[in-house]
Motif scaffolding. Structure first.
Motif, PDB file in Angstrom:
ATOM      1  N   GLY A 175       0.604  -1.570  -0.205  1.00  0.00           N
ATOM      2  CA  GLY A 175      -0.236   0.074   0.099  1.00  0.00           C
ATOM      3  C   GLY A 175       0.922   1.338   0.325  1.00  0.00           C
ATOM      4  N   THR A 176       2.175   0.877   0.066  1.00  0.00           N
ATOM      5  CA  THR A 176       3.160   2.743  -0.512  1.00  0.00           C
ATOM      6  C   THR A 176       2.429   3.039  -0.907  1.00  0.00           C
ATOM      7  N   LYS A 177       2.381   4.751  -1.086  1.00  0.00           N
ATOM      8  CA  LYS A 177       2.164   4.948  -2.188  1.00  0.00           C
ATOM      9  C   LYS A 177       3.617   6.156  -2.490  1.00  0.00           C
ATOM     10  N   LEU A 178       3.949   6.434  -3.863  1.00  0.00           N
ATOM     11  CA  LEU A 178       5.489   6.713  -3.963  1.00  0.00           C
ATOM     12  C   LEU A 178       5.604   8.068  -4.417  1.00  0.00           C
ATOM     13  N   ASP A 179       5.035   9.088  -2.952  1.00  0.00           N
ATOM     14  CA  ASP A 179       4.963   9.915  -2.878  1.00  0.00           C
ATOM     15  C   ASP A 179       5.931  11.341  -2.573  1.00  0.00           C
ATOM     16  N   SER A 225       6.398  11.109   0.817  1.00  0.00           N
ATOM     17  CA  SER A 225       5.986  10.998   1.690  1.00  0.00           C
ATOM     18  C   SER A 225       6.627  10.328   2.805  1.00  0.00           C
ATOM     19  N   ASN A 226       7.720   9.362   2.105  1.00  0.00           N
ATOM     20  CA  ASN A 226       7.932   7.783   3.332  1.00  0.00           C
ATOM     21  C   ASN A 226       9.150   7.840   3.969  1.00  0.00           C
ATOM     22  N   TYR A 275      10.179   7.576  -3.801  1.00  0.00           N
ATOM     23  CA  TYR A 275      10.304   5.993  -2.623  1.00  0.00           C
ATOM     24  C   TYR A 275      10.139   7.494  -1.032  1.00  0.00           C
TER      25      TYR A 275
END
Length: 221
Positions: A106-110, A112-113, A188
């Motif tokens: 569910g990680t979005k590559l925006d 912000s992680n 990432y």
């Protein structure tokens, strides 16, 4: 025969004429440890990966099957839902640098992680896949984790090692920076959320990164 393929490894099988033949099935982005002949052409071997503990499997040469055995270890760490991606970053001189990326489902590559990147790059030491149980805590809390296979190790053979030692040491620092830029450019993470970690020769790498590219990261261990 056991081949290291840039950090991960695989077992390749040949007939008596040297032609490739069907062999044991090994999970992608994993490392093969011991190989034990157990009669005829059958083989017992162990593997480990970033998300699996040591697993012992039996290869039945006649049937062409690979079966997990009861010798396999168990782990209290939960890596379910974590995807391991093997991608290529580019160093300053254009050399492609393998990077192994652990991504929670569910990680979005925006950008912000929170992200932890580690590397070593020296003394011919290869960073091979292994399960580090403490990383499960970070992954459960939304971290992306990356392991870089830098020059200076022997992941790609003797030339890979030589290209990162002595007067070529700057290549290692450039390789690591290329990986950091890759993680940022591909969404990432971002510099505000990026941490790096390394020990011993990897600590030298951390110091060089802090001095040469302080704008790239938020935290250095």
């Amino acid at each position: 025969m056991l081949y290291q393929t840039g950090g991960p490894s695989e077992i390749r099988t040949f007939d008596l004429d040297g032609k490739p033949a069907a062999g044991p099935q090994v999970a992608p982005v994993s490392a093969v440890g011991s190989m034990v002949p157990i009669g005829g052409d059958d083989l017992l071997f162990d593997t480990t990966s970033y998300v699996d503990p040591v697993t012992w499997s039996r290869w039945d040469a006649k049937a062409g099957t690979t079966t997990k055995t009861a010798l396999s270890a168990s782990s209290a760490a939960d890596f379910s839902g974590v995807e391991v991606r093997r991608e290529l970053a580019r160093s300053k001189d254009g050399t492609e640098i393998p990077v192994n990326i652990l991504v929670p489902a569910g990680t979005k590559l925006d950008g912000s992680n929170p992200c932890l990147v580690t590397g070593y790059g020296g003394f011919g030491v290869s960073l091979t896949p292994y399960q580090r149980s403490t990383w499960a805590v970070l992954l459960r809390n939304g971290f992306v984790i990356a392991v870089a296979n830098l020059r200076g190790g022997s992941e790609m053979g003797a030339e890979w090692h030589e290209a990162g030692r002595l007067t070529h040491k700057q290549n290692v620092f450039d390789d690591f920076d290329g990986v950091l830029r890759y993680m940022i450019d591909h969404g990432y993470t971002s510099p505000e959320h990026l941490a790096i970690e390394g020990g011993s020769n990897g600590g030298l790498l951390m110091g060089a990164t802090l001095v040469q590219h302080p704008e790239r990261v938020r935290a250095v261990v």
